[in-house]
Write a protein that holds these residues in place. Structure first.
Motif: not given
Length: 517
Positions: A147-152, A506-517
């Motif tokens: 879970q820690p590595l998974l998109d929220p 949401s803006a928060e999950t979009a930011a997380f997705a960008g950080s994992t790429q």
């Protein structure tokens, strides 16, 4: 107070090979662990014993224990076991005849239990134990992702769907979960609270070794319970433990004529061909010794920790359920005797929910990144050996979420507030995505245990996701439906999975997705 916690899990294996890796793994574990361990719990429950242990059962394992293909395969496997025992019993050597007789008794007993209690699925077996309060059930997210590595968004979806899966199977929504691999990163407690989870497991070092009480995590009311390594490692550790005793049946040595296991451990450095024949009476003596040793270990630990903190202490020992029977043949026998011996020694046993209810909760902890893997960090699932899988997972998750989001936007032409219609194509995209990101694949690669099989499985599900997503993105709706139906026929687990419940971006999950790429 003492709590025993067992974590039952296997990845989805149905229709993905048989030997040496595949369905054989499921059937071996089913015969050697799930049948005898539940039988132990039924016997104890029949004596009026309750709240014996906390049992985690992952949704992906529960799905296989209910799956018609797996049930049929298991029945055939048990029959084949009995045929192999017959073959051994008819061989000229006395050792083969003894082995065959012993295995025939075991296979006949397993077939009887399976045909009378399991033939129509495992849910009824487990529900009986839940309803009798023999166990506390722990749930978990669908398909066992790290879970820690998974998109929220997918993390929240996987957990809520996993808890809903438990409710559908057992009429019971677990209050506690075994987080896959005990993986944690700050903020996950917020998601747990939102999903109705009140407590979860971490490894002892995550609580800096002080596991004498559960700890509320950060500012939440969600409590983390830590595994006591001093007690847990007495049974099984990366280097030692009871199952390595010379008298116990050797897991790795096979009789090549019958596929049965004829030898005892004998010695750690003794080659297979020189190992002594298995003797159940010698093994029973070792079980008695190890039961007494464990009870003494728990008693001493409870006393020392209570003296250290100046009050009643909690000790939590936690293991993979498959240790008891599959890896350690005598494990179910040891388990039954321990669950009798601990109360007889004056040691209070209970579940994690009991521990929380009875006040074994200390000061809040600012829990940090952790797992129960090597190094107690994330290296097994995010290290150099598995960077290809880390990147694959991130790409697959992003593709699935982006495709579903765009398709939702393009096809929602109704008035504001109109219900969204269910789309099986979206369901299958999420199903394949979750199967891709299963934590098992990275674990198997990092530990060099059937690494090729693990990588093949991850890439197969990734391929399924990509071709469905490509058809959706290019507007080939009929092709997408045909592909989704085909892949669902191959892997039809979690039929209640509903992509409409995927949280909106949401803006928060979009930011997380960008950080994992």
């Amino acid at each position: 107070m003492f709590c025993l916690v067992l974590h039952s899990h296997l990845p989805w294996l149905a229709n993905h090979g048989r030997w040496p890796v595949g369905e054989e793994w499921l059937y071996q574990s089913w015969a050697a662990t799930y049948l005898p361990v539940t039988a132990v719990l039924r016997r104890l429950a029949a004596e009026g014993r309750t709240r014996l242990l906390t049992l985690g059962v992952t949704p992906v394992l529960a799905a296989q224990l209910d799956d018609p293909h797996c049930l049929n395969g298991m029945h055939h496997w048990l029959g084949n076991w009995q045929l192999r025992a017959h073959e051994a019993a008819g061989m000229p050597s006395a050792s083969h005849r003894d082995l065959g007789a012993r295995e025939h008794r075991a296979s006949a007993a397993a077939l009887d239990v399976f045909e009378t209690r399991w033939r129509h699925g495992g849910s009824a077996v487990l529900r009986e134990l839940i309803d009798a309060e023999t166990i506390e059930l722990l749930g978990g997210p669908l398909a066992h992702p790290f879970q820690p590595l998974l998109d929220p968004r997918l993390r929240a979806f996987s957990l809520s769907e996993g808890l809903a899966d438990a409710e559908a199977r057992w009429g019971h929504t677990p209050a506690g979960i075994w987080a896959p691999e005990c993986g944690y990163t700050p903020g996950m407690e917020i998601g747990y609270a939102a999903a109705g989870v009140s407590h979860f497991m971490v490894d002892g070092p995550a609580l800096r070794g002080d596991t004498t009480a559960g700890r509320p995590v950060w500012d939440s009311d969600v409590v983390a319970f830590g595994r006591d390594l001093e007690v847990s490692y007495r049974v099984w550790s990366p280097k030692t433990g009871y199952p390595g005793h010379a008298a116990y049946r050797d897991f790795h040595t096979y009789d090549h004529d019958t596929g049965l296991k004829p030898a005892r451990v004998t010695g750690r450095t003794v080659p297979s061909e020189k190992k002594a024949p298995y003797d159940p009476e010698l093994a029973a003596v070792a079980v008695d010794q190890h039961v007494a040793d464990f009870v003494d270990t728990v008693r001493r630990r409870l006393r020392s920790e209570s003296e250290r903190i100046g009050g009643p202490a909690l000790v939590v020992a936690a293991f993979d359920t498959e240790l008891f029977g599959h890896w350690w043949h005598e494990g179910p026998q040891w388990l039954e005797q321990v669950l009798r011996a601990l109360p007889e020694a004056g040691i209070e046993i209970g579940t994690l929910a009991d521990a929380r209810a009875r006040g074994y909760v200390g000061a809040p902890v600012e829990l940090q990144d952790s797992s129960w893997g090597s190094g107690k960090d994330w290296r097994v699932w995010a290290g150099d050996q598995v960077q290809d899988l880390v990147q694959l997972n991130a790409e697959v998750v992003q593709t699935a979420l982006d495709t579903i989001d765009k398709d939702r936007d393009a096809n929602h032409h109704g008035f504001e507030g109109d219900p969204e219609l269910r789309k099986r194509v979206h369901d299958q995209m999420l199903r394949e995505t979750l199967l891709t990101v299963s934590s098992d694949w990275a674990f198997m690669v990092s530990k060099d245990s059937a690494a090729g099989y693990a990588r093949d499985r991850a890439h197969k599900h990734a391929h399924a996701l990509r071709e469905i997503a490509d058809a959706v993105a290019s507007g080939r709706d009929e092709v997408a439906r045909r592909l989704a139906d085909g892949w669902n026929a191959a892997d039809g687990l979690f039929p209640a999975l509903d992509a409409r419940r995927l949280p909106v971006r949401s803006a928060e999950t979009a930011a997380f997705a960008g950080s994992t790429q």
